[in-house]
Scaffold this motif. Sequence first.
Motif, PDB file in Angstrom:
ATOM      1  N   GLU B  46      -4.539  -1.059  -5.792  1.00  0.00           N
ATOM      2  CA  GLU B  46      -4.822  -1.163  -4.657  1.00  0.00           C
ATOM      3  C   GLU B  46      -3.739  -2.017  -4.129  1.00  0.00           C
ATOM      4  OE1 GLU B  46      -7.766  -4.014  -5.380  1.00  0.00           O
ATOM      5  OE2 GLU B  46      -7.664  -5.010  -7.066  1.00  0.00           O
ATOM      6  N   SER B  47      -3.883  -2.644  -3.019  1.00  0.00           N
ATOM      7  CA  SER B  47      -2.829  -3.270  -2.213  1.00  0.00           C
ATOM      8  C   SER B  47      -3.690  -3.386  -0.788  1.00  0.00           C
ATOM      9  CB  SER B  47      -1.662  -2.125  -1.545  1.00  0.00           C
ATOM     10  OG  SER B  47      -0.806  -3.751  -1.421  1.00  0.00           O
ATOM     11  N   GLU B  48      -2.992  -5.147  -0.907  1.00  0.00           N
ATOM     12  CA  GLU B  48      -3.782  -5.735   0.211  1.00  0.00           C
ATOM     13  C   GLU B  48      -3.405  -6.834   1.068  1.00  0.00           C
ATOM     14  OE1 GLU B  48      -7.781  -7.038  -0.795  1.00  0.00           O
ATOM     15  OE2 GLU B  48      -8.651  -7.355   1.478  1.00  0.00           O
ATOM     16  N   GLY B  49      -3.102  -7.281   2.130  1.00  0.00           N
ATOM     17  CA  GLY B  49      -2.647  -7.451   2.994  1.00  0.00           C
ATOM     18  C   GLY B  49      -2.282  -7.440   4.283  1.00  0.00           C
ATOM     19  N   SER B  64       5.190 -10.171   7.223  1.00  0.00           N
ATOM     20  CA  SER B  64       3.565  -9.899   6.219  1.00  0.00           C
ATOM     21  C   SER B  64       3.851 -10.655   5.145  1.00  0.00           C
ATOM     22  CB  SER B  64       3.816  -8.309   6.564  1.00  0.00           C
ATOM     23  OG  SER B  64       4.847  -7.930   5.661  1.00  0.00           O
ATOM     24  N   SER B  65       2.349 -10.455   4.689  1.00  0.00           N
ATOM     25  CA  SER B  65       2.089 -11.154   2.921  1.00  0.00           C
ATOM     26  C   SER B  65       0.939 -10.989   3.031  1.00  0.00           C
ATOM     27  CB  SER B  65       2.010 -12.219   3.375  1.00  0.00           C
ATOM     28  OG  SER B  65       1.425 -13.524   1.973  1.00  0.00           O
ATOM     29  N   ASN B  66       0.777 -11.146   1.385  1.00  0.00           N
ATOM     30  CA  ASN B  66      -0.452 -10.157   0.868  1.00  0.00           C
ATOM     31  C   ASN B  66      -1.157 -11.350  -0.029  1.00  0.00           C
ATOM     32  OD1 ASN B  66       1.721 -11.463  -0.958  1.00  0.00           O
ATOM     33  ND2 ASN B  66       0.898 -10.598  -3.266  1.00  0.00           N
ATOM     34  N   ARG B  67      -0.954 -12.653   0.712  1.00  0.00           N
ATOM     35  CA  ARG B  67      -1.952 -13.497   0.269  1.00  0.00           C
ATOM     36  C   ARG B  67      -2.242 -13.881   1.523  1.00  0.00           C
ATOM     37  NH1 ARG B  67       2.978 -17.747  -1.888  1.00  0.00           N
ATOM     38  NH2 ARG B  67       4.109 -16.786  -0.222  1.00  0.00           N
ATOM     39  N   LEU B  68      -3.810 -13.956   0.717  1.00  0.00           N
ATOM     40  CA  LEU B  68      -4.782 -13.628   2.542  1.00  0.00           C
ATOM     41  C   LEU B  68      -5.364 -15.744   2.061  1.00  0.00           C
ATOM     42  CD1 LEU B  68      -6.206 -10.498   1.075  1.00  0.00           C
ATOM     43  CD2 LEU B  68      -4.560 -11.311   3.070  1.00  0.00           C
ATOM     44  N   TRP B 347      -0.191  -3.173   4.448  1.00  0.00           N
ATOM     45  CA  TRP B 347      -0.551  -4.200   5.967  1.00  0.00           C
ATOM     46  C   TRP B 347       1.079  -4.445   6.100  1.00  0.00           C
ATOM     47  CZ3 TRP B 347       2.031  -7.819   2.895  1.00  0.00           C
ATOM     48  CH2 TRP B 347       2.673  -7.383   1.514  1.00  0.00           C
ATOM     49  N   ASN B 348       2.154  -4.292   5.742  1.00  0.00           N
ATOM     50  CA  ASN B 348       3.617  -4.296   5.204  1.00  0.00           C
ATOM     51  C   ASN B 348       4.214  -4.067   6.084  1.00  0.00           C
ATOM     52  OD1 ASN B 348       3.649  -2.239   3.748  1.00  0.00           O
ATOM     53  ND2 ASN B 348       4.478  -3.269   2.090  1.00  0.00           N
TER      54      ASN B 348
END
Lengths: 449, 478
Positions: B46-49, B64-68, B347-348
């Motif tokens: 899983e990958s989210e950002g 872009s970043s993965n830190r929400l 997202w990136n």
Amino acid sequence: MSGRDPDGLELAERVLRHAEALGATQAEVLVGETESRLTRFANSEIHQNVAESNTMVNLRFVDGRRVGCASTNRTDDGALRRLADSAARIARLMPEADEAVHLPGPAPIAYVHGAASAATADATPEFRAAAAREVIAAADAAGVQAYGSFTTDLEHVALANSLGVRAQEARTWSQLLTVAMGSAGEAGYAEAAAVDCTSIDAGAVGREAAEKARSARQPVSVPPGDYPVVLEPYAVVDLLDMLGYLGISGLAVQEGRSFFEPGKVVGSPLVTIVDDAADVAGAPVSFDYEGVPKRRVPLIEAGVCREAVYDAQTAARAGRESTGHGLPAPNPYGPFPLNMVMHAGDASRDELIGGLDRGLLVTRFHYTNPVHPKLVIVTGMTRDGTFLVEHGRVVGPVRNLRFTQSYLDALAGVQAVGRERRLLRGFLGASLVPALRIGAFTFTGATEH
Amino acid sequence: MPDLTDRALDTAVQRGATFADVRQTRRAEESIAIKSGRVEGVAFGESEGFGVRVLVDGAWGFASSNRLTVAEADRVAAEAVRIARASATALRHRVQLDERPPARGTYRTPVLEDPFDLSVERKVGDLLAADEAMRRVPGIGFTEVRYDAQREWKTYAASDGSLVEQEITHVGAVIEANAVNGDDMQRRSYPDSAQAAGWEWVRGLDLAGNGERVASEAMALLAAPQCPPMRTTVILHPSQLYMQIHESCGHPCELDRVFGTEASYAGTSFLTPDGLGTFRYGSELIDIVADATAPGGLGTFGWDDEGVAAQRVPLIEAGRHVGYLTSRETAPRIGRQSGGAMRADGWNRIPLIRMTNINLLPRPGMSFDDIVADTDDGLLLATNRSWSIDDRRLNFQFATEMGWQVKGGKIGQLYKNPTYTGITYEFWGSCDAVADERSYTLFGTPNCGKGEPGQNGHVGHGASGARFRDVQVGVGKW
């Protein structure tokens, strides 16, 4: 060095504890924290300009002879527990494998110097834009347009496994490439890559491509057929990539899909290729994606196949040690030589070209693909500067040609090797390659430009 | 998470962006790989950002970043603005976007059997059965079975008030048998495709039921003679024709390529705007559309990644080049509105012009079998094995897994290592038959590479099969 704190190993150990608490008989955690930046230009202006911050956590959970893999880019404790749960659940639903799972044990890592540069890690968008402007200025001066990209990447890699492997390293990579193109489509290519982005001379890269584009104006057609060739390093890197992809892998050998057999003659005596991740002229790294120290592997020596590369699983299957060429799990493609180095010869570029009575000088290949993997027959196009050479002199540009050629036969036909080498990005890794003169190369078609 | 997207947009605008959009994406992926009876790998990822794209002083920036977190939204939006200002130092044309009403709504891929709900055990069991069926054929060298599923939850918001939420699900599968004898190796696979669907699509493939056929055909190839070099009539099965469409029509119709923005990587295009509406791309039988509304296609969605609604765009009509795959930035340059082809690989990554579903429309009249029966002398080629095309998409060469001689309307001798080559518009101009809808199949290509940094696109291609005259086959030295 900028970016996030290099806390990957602590993160890896936390996941390892979660996996062990769930009853893993073995486990491995790979953490990659990246800060990737890329500035792209076309038509002599910046048109895309991007940045990415990410952390990937990859868990290989072993339960006896069963393996489950899971990954996430969430790093809060809840997400890391879910990661371990997912991998454990997958492993326990697997059928028992016939063979044991082999994670590597700890071994001393001789950390290389020069894997990372603070300048690359800290490179700003203004720094990359300034380099793009230098390339564009060189194109302007030559009356052509510039297209290309400038990458500056930082990655902290950390690895921990339940057998005691602990490894972490910061790695940086930078690459500036450009195609210069004139109004009639004439084009030239240049590229420079380095761990330290400040060692890249953007103006020189721009001038090389622009000059080549200028000399590529008004190409003529030559008929397809067999020609002796000089391949610039930008084309040679594709030869190494395809050999690595199709054959120089322990898994490819074990599955019978590889040309590679130790002792088999596949190249001229002038051809020596090693995989050497400690070569400071390359892109040095200290360990692979299983935490195994990188070993220098002679792949082809004086034209003779020596050793393929192995990861832990393929090495165990072969009854030998891993050479440190594992990729992140799960990896059905097998180990890969990521740091190929082709030995330099003694010929200058002029001497390579001077040895062609009537042949072609090829700057670069485009869109190559295997036609027959085991014979390493590959088709592709020439691009961004193809020239006819007569009596040892470049006489003018030619329209691009399609080749359908066994790369093994090309290696066997190497007549001379350039003394200068370039570090270039390959399919997966980075290669250090010279130019080559090859006695015969089979061109099977032509295009309109 | 509207707090995060709103905050990123607000920060971008406060810092000087004249336009901003933000995509927050979560992607779940599952893959299963089996090799010669051994489960080589089962993985869940899983990958989210989120990614923020801004226009400042007419130039693009993206971060872009993965830190929400809201703080990270501020940082990333500010970084995107700084990057755009750096872009503006090497700018010759200010970016202009076409006008469109704010996008609002939701979209979800129709799924009957959720591939993420089905147990891994069941999926592995079915795939192992297919592998076993292949390995029952004596002499087979090694086998592979691969399965992939991907689901994305995407929220798109823009400074013009757009807000779109989508859930897209794709599944793909292939079984592959390899026969090896000395230096020779022959591969036979089925179907090496993917769909916007659930496990029901994989079940419908009957992988286990095709295992023995696939392996037997690989063994037959090992014993078959080499495809001879000649100029002849070629009939392309849909399993090859889709790749011909992908490389020689889909990519050259990408308007960003046409304008040179991919020149340093994948190249440009021979389909220049001066020929729009007049250039003879193929014979009058050729109608090709970019259809983001086609059910089941990997290029099917509700809105593209800059909030333009899915649509069906003609690319080739009666053989003439009439359209492009476009974006809000490129379409106005040819006096049109975006056709909704901007898609990002997660997202990136920034959205790029990508194929949607590029479909060669079937023609009423002849079935695929009718075309074979109507052919006196030629080759029938099936299942793509390799592909290559020049940087303007003119000179192509493909290899297929299977080739059969066609004589007097009958399928005869099997050949191995068949290849064919040509120049795109000459090849399509030589088409004298397109099969009807009975053999029409929508293929999925989940590995279309484009852009720097690299992006992997999921695109679709509909094809029913077609016949081409006077084609060079049997390329190279064997």
